[in-house]
Design a protein around this motif. Structure first.
Motif, PDB file in Angstrom:
ATOM      1  N   ILE A  49       0.841  -1.203   0.000  1.00  0.00           N
ATOM      2  CA  ILE A  49       0.000   0.000   0.000  1.00  0.00           C
ATOM      3  C   ILE A  49       0.880   1.260   0.000  1.00  0.00           C
ATOM      4  N   ASP A  50       1.901   1.255   0.860  1.00  0.00           N
ATOM      5  CA  ASP A  50       2.803   2.416   0.935  1.00  0.00           C
ATOM      6  C   ASP A  50       3.444   2.683  -0.421  1.00  0.00           C
ATOM      7  N   TRP A  51       3.832   1.583  -1.076  1.00  0.00           N
ATOM      8  CA  TRP A  51       4.478   1.756  -2.384  1.00  0.00           C
ATOM      9  C   TRP A  51       3.502   2.323  -3.415  1.00  0.00           C
ATOM     10  N   LEU A  52       2.265   1.793  -3.399  1.00  0.00           N
ATOM     11  CA  LEU A  52       1.248   2.275  -4.346  1.00  0.00           C
ATOM     12  C   LEU A  52       1.032   3.774  -4.201  1.00  0.00           C
ATOM     13  N   LEU A  53       1.039   4.221  -2.933  1.00  0.00           N
ATOM     14  CA  LEU A  53       0.732   5.632  -2.668  1.00  0.00           C
ATOM     15  C   LEU A  53       1.972   6.521  -2.804  1.00  0.00           C
ATOM     16  N   SER A  54       3.157   5.892  -2.901  1.00  0.00           N
ATOM     17  CA  SER A  54       4.402   6.657  -2.958  1.00  0.00           C
ATOM     18  C   SER A  54       4.612   7.220  -4.366  1.00  0.00           C
ATOM     19  N   ALA A  55       5.607   8.081  -4.487  1.00  0.00           N
ATOM     20  CA  ALA A  55       5.898   8.680  -5.793  1.00  0.00           C
ATOM     21  C   ALA A  55       6.214   7.625  -6.856  1.00  0.00           C
TER      22      ALA A  55
END
Ligand SMILES: Nc1ncnc2c1ncn2[C@@H]1O[C@H](COP(=O)(O)OP(=O)(O)OP(=O)(O)O)[C@@H](O)[C@H]1O
Ligand SMILES: [Mg+2]
Lengths: 235, 272, 247
Positions: free
Chosen positions: B242-248
């Motif tokens: 999830i963090d990666w999806l929302l990251s730049a």
């Protein structure tokens, strides 16, 4: 017509080029279905033979039930097994959902009644012929069972083929319990369903043609095996 | 003897199966649109390369995805039905919901356009004309995100299409692709997400007849399934995804995805 | 009816009765069978000969009466050759191996018995042939070979020569005589009167499920005691109605 030709050409190219993804899907299909058929035979052949050899109260009920189970809709089986092995279900702790093992279980449930019913029919005829002789040798139920299974092998191979036909062609159950996950639980039929839903009809049909080719090859092989057994053992 | 050979064969088969190897993976319950469009095929390898975590995608309708996730049969949920997603978090099934991206819905129909709605920017007007012309309309009818969206549009247009079910209103009860196949087969209008439509290969003479209305906006959200409710949930790896999806990098990967030269999904994490 | 107890008896039938649903197939048969030698069971078609044999083989359970094996001691091994031989779907030697498998012999002894049975029944040249492809007579010889290989105490033969040529019949008779001279009791159902005369020490004559004559073979064939036996031996039809048709 255009689409059918395109599908044929595509199927040919996929086979000739030994496309890695397709090979993987074919291999998994064979593994899952062959395992399910093998497990079904291991359980269903002795079970069908026992049903054929014994007389007890409720036997007819079991036979009717067995025959009815042959018509189980795959989606119903898939759903029932999903409910059983879902994390929220009674067997959730084993973490079987979305694994090939779950697909094997589902196909076994579909194939077992077929193998059992056909084995019962084959062995019933043979037992009528053999029973007196085998008993006169002093053989117990186990010994008689083994003799009947071996001597009924040509008919039992047919039962296994029928089971394999059901397993490899089935999509409703494996797509629910397998999840059609790429490289993990994607088999021929679920891949065909997926490509159809993407509107890739030619690719779907090409996969279908490959499935039929495999089916044909398996049947030809077992037919040869069966013919060989026939030649060696029958008048 | 036969029995023993069979047993050995079975053992071999089972051992050779994939999925039993204990590599690091999470299960993503997702909608057919993200998977069938090819988006996930494009972005997931990038995540795996960055994190070492494989993502196993189960692509089903939003309704089924929500249900599966509620049962704990998945670590992360990526769907497009904002109201249902909020309810999912509110009842404790999910940890938190985040906007990821959006695309939009379009109305597609046959080239001869029997309800004469081609070019219509007002989707409600288009739907009313379809109803007035009793032109065939193929609905998902499967409680998916797209289906829910379609029903809300009919309601806004003041029409109860279900009353005409079986007449001009046809509920396929299937996924987007199957519904589009059906629509093409019977020359019926249909509501579809743009991503699926662009990737869809069996268009025949169909084209987009209504688009651009802001009511056709389609928001995707991502949710971590609640490990407090299902202890086996891979919370850390799921959250990492999830963090990666929302990251730049994740958002850039979404924006970079092209099908037939067109951008299908528009990242909007952190932007309401 | 004579009592054969002066020869060492093998078993005794006491009031043996078998009823299938409605019909009584065997009615109150009492007799003692000798432990060696051939006992021939003769009687018209449907008299109950096969039924008696099946009871002796333990394939049927008597409805009334009993078979007392206590005289035979603990070792009792029967082998039955059926009227219609059951041939397994295997090769000839595999058929014999299957028949002796329950005896738990070691490999050398098993192989020896197979060879012996094949030789005795003149089936050597067909050893590996598919058994069900054998001719009727060859199949009957195979059935006998299987039974002999078991070295039974009691050999039950249901018309074993029904479809054999003269040479094979002579060979089988020699085998039966040899077995009977050793320690095997042979119970032989046959319609071949001459064969019964050649082989049997005792004769049991069955008529409609009843044992109506049981005597030494010499005495029976010299002068049967009952009208039924006389008619059977003479090949005459039994009277149909009380009116008779002249005998
Ligand atoms: N299960 C059964 N129910 C009713 N009748 C039966 C059954 N089995 C056999 N029978 C009858 O019992 C009678 C005796 O049968 P059995 O086979 O003992 O005759 P058999 O003396 O051996 O005759 P054959 O010389 O023709 O072989 C026959 O009339 C037969 O039809
Ligand atoms: Mg008979």
């Amino acid at each position: 017509m255009q689409e059918a030709l395109e599908a044929l050409g595509l199927a040919g190219r996929l086979i000739v080029s030994m496309d890695g993804d397709v090979l993987e899907i074919v291999a998994l299909s064979l593994q899952v279905s062959l395992t399910a058929v093998a497990v079904s035979c291991l359980i269903g052949l002795p079970l069908g033979a026992l049903l054929a050899m014994t007389r007890f109260r409720g036997r007819n009920v079991l036979i009717v039930l067995n025959n009815a189970l042959m018509g189980l809709p795959p989606v119903v089986v898939g759903l029932a097994i999903y409910l059983a092995i879902s994390r929220a279900g009674p067997f959730g702790v084993f973490g079987l959902l979305y694994t090939p093992t779950a697909m094997i279980i589902a196909q076994t449930v579909l194939v077992l009644p077929i193998v059992t019913a056909l084995a019962r029919q084959t062995i019933e005829d043979l037992n009528a012929e053999y029973d007196d002789y085998l008993r006169s040798l002093g053989l117990g139920i186990g010994g008689r069972l083994r003799t009947l299974l071996w001597d009924g092998r040509t008919g039992l191979i047919t039962a296994a083929i029928a089971g394999m036909g059901r397993a490899i062609a089935e999509v409703g159950a494996v797509i629910i319990v397998g999840g059609n996950i790429d490289h993990v639980t994607r088999v021929m039929t679920t891949a065909i369903a997926l490509e159809t839903s993407k509107g890739e009809l030619a690719l779907a049909m090409a996969l279908g043609i490959i499935l039929m080719a495999i089916s044909l090859a398996l049947n030809a092989a077992t037919h040869a095996l069966r013919g060989d057994a026939m030649r060696r053992m029958y008048a | 003897m036969i029995q023993r050979t069979l047993l050995a064969a079975i053992l071999l088969c089972v051992l050779a199966l994939p999925g039993l190897t204990a590599d690091r993976f999470i299960i993503l319950q997702s909608t057919t649109s993200t998977a069938n469009s090819g988006l996930l095929d494009e972005i997931l390898p990038k995540f795996t390369a960055a994190s070492g975590i494989t993502v196993r995608v189960v692509a089903v309708g939003t309704g089924q995805a929500l249900k599966n996730a509620r049962n704990g049969d998945g670590d992360v949920l990526l769907v497009h039905a904002t109201t249902a997603e909020q309810a999912f978090v509110a009842d404790g099934s999910g940890v938190a919901r985040h906007d990821v991206m959006f695309n939009d819905f379009v109305v597609v129909g046959p080239a001869d356009d029997p309800a004469a709605i081609a070019g219509s920017a007002d989707v409600l007007d288009a739907l009313r004309r379809i109803a007035a012309a009793t032109a065939p309309f193929a609905s998902r009818g499967d409680d998916s995100g797209t289906h829910k969206k379609e029903l809300s549009l009919w309601a806004s247009a003041g029409i109860d299409p279900v009353a005409h079910s079986g007449a001009w209103y046809r509920e396929t009860g299937s996924g987007m692709g199957a519904t589009l196949n059906t629509a093409v087969g019977m020359a019926a209008y249909a509501l579809t997400d743009r991503a699926t439509w662009i990737a869809f290969a069996n268009k025949a003479d169909f084209k987009i007849v209504s688009q651009g209305d802001k009511r056709l906006f389609n928001q995707y959200g991502v949710i971590l399934v609640n490990p407090a409710r299902h202890p086996h949930i891979k919370a850390d790896d799921g959250q990492a995804f999830i963090d990666w999806l929302l990251s730049a990098p994740g958002q850039a990967a979404i924006a970079a995805f092209r099908k037939n030269g067109q951008q299908l999904f528009f990242p909007n994490a952190g932007r309401p | 009816m004579l009592d054969p107890a002066d020869e060492a008896p093998l078993l005794e039938l006491r009031g043996l009765t078998y009823t299938a649903t409605t019909a009584t197939l065997l009615d109150d048969v009492s007799a003692a069978l000798p432990a060696t030698g051939v006992t021939a069971i003769i009687g018209a078609n449907g008299a109950g000969k096969t039924t008696l044999l099946r009871l002796l083989a333990g394939l049927l359970t008597p409805t009334a009466g009993e078979i007392d094996w206590s005289l035979a001691g603990s070792a009792r091994r029967t082998a039955m050759v059926f009227q219609r031989p059951v041939i397994l779907r295997r090769s000839v030697d595999a058929n014999i191996r299957h028949a002796i498998a329950p005896l738990g012999l070691n490999e050398a002894e098993a192989a020896r018995r197979v060879d012996e049975a094949l030789a005795v029944c003149r089936l050597d040249h067909l050893r590996t042939a598919p058994a069900r492809r054998l001719s009727g007579g060859e199949q009957q010889r195979l059935a006998l070979a299987r039974a002999l290989a078991r070295k039974p105490d009691v050999l039950l033969l249901d018309e074993p020569c029904a479809s054999l040529d003269p040479q094979s019949t002579a060979a089988i008779e020699a085998i039966v005589r040899q077995a009977a001279a050793a320690s095997t009791a042979v119970v032989l159902v046959t319609h071949d009167i001459a064969q019964a005369q050649r082989l049997a020490a005792w004769v049991m004559f069955l008529d409609a499920g009843r044992l109506i004559e049981h005597s030494r073979a010499g005495a029976f064939f010299a002068g049967p005691q009952t009208a039924e036996a006389r008619d059977y031996l003479a090949g005459r039809l039994p009277p149909i109605a009380p009116g008779d048709e002249g005998s």
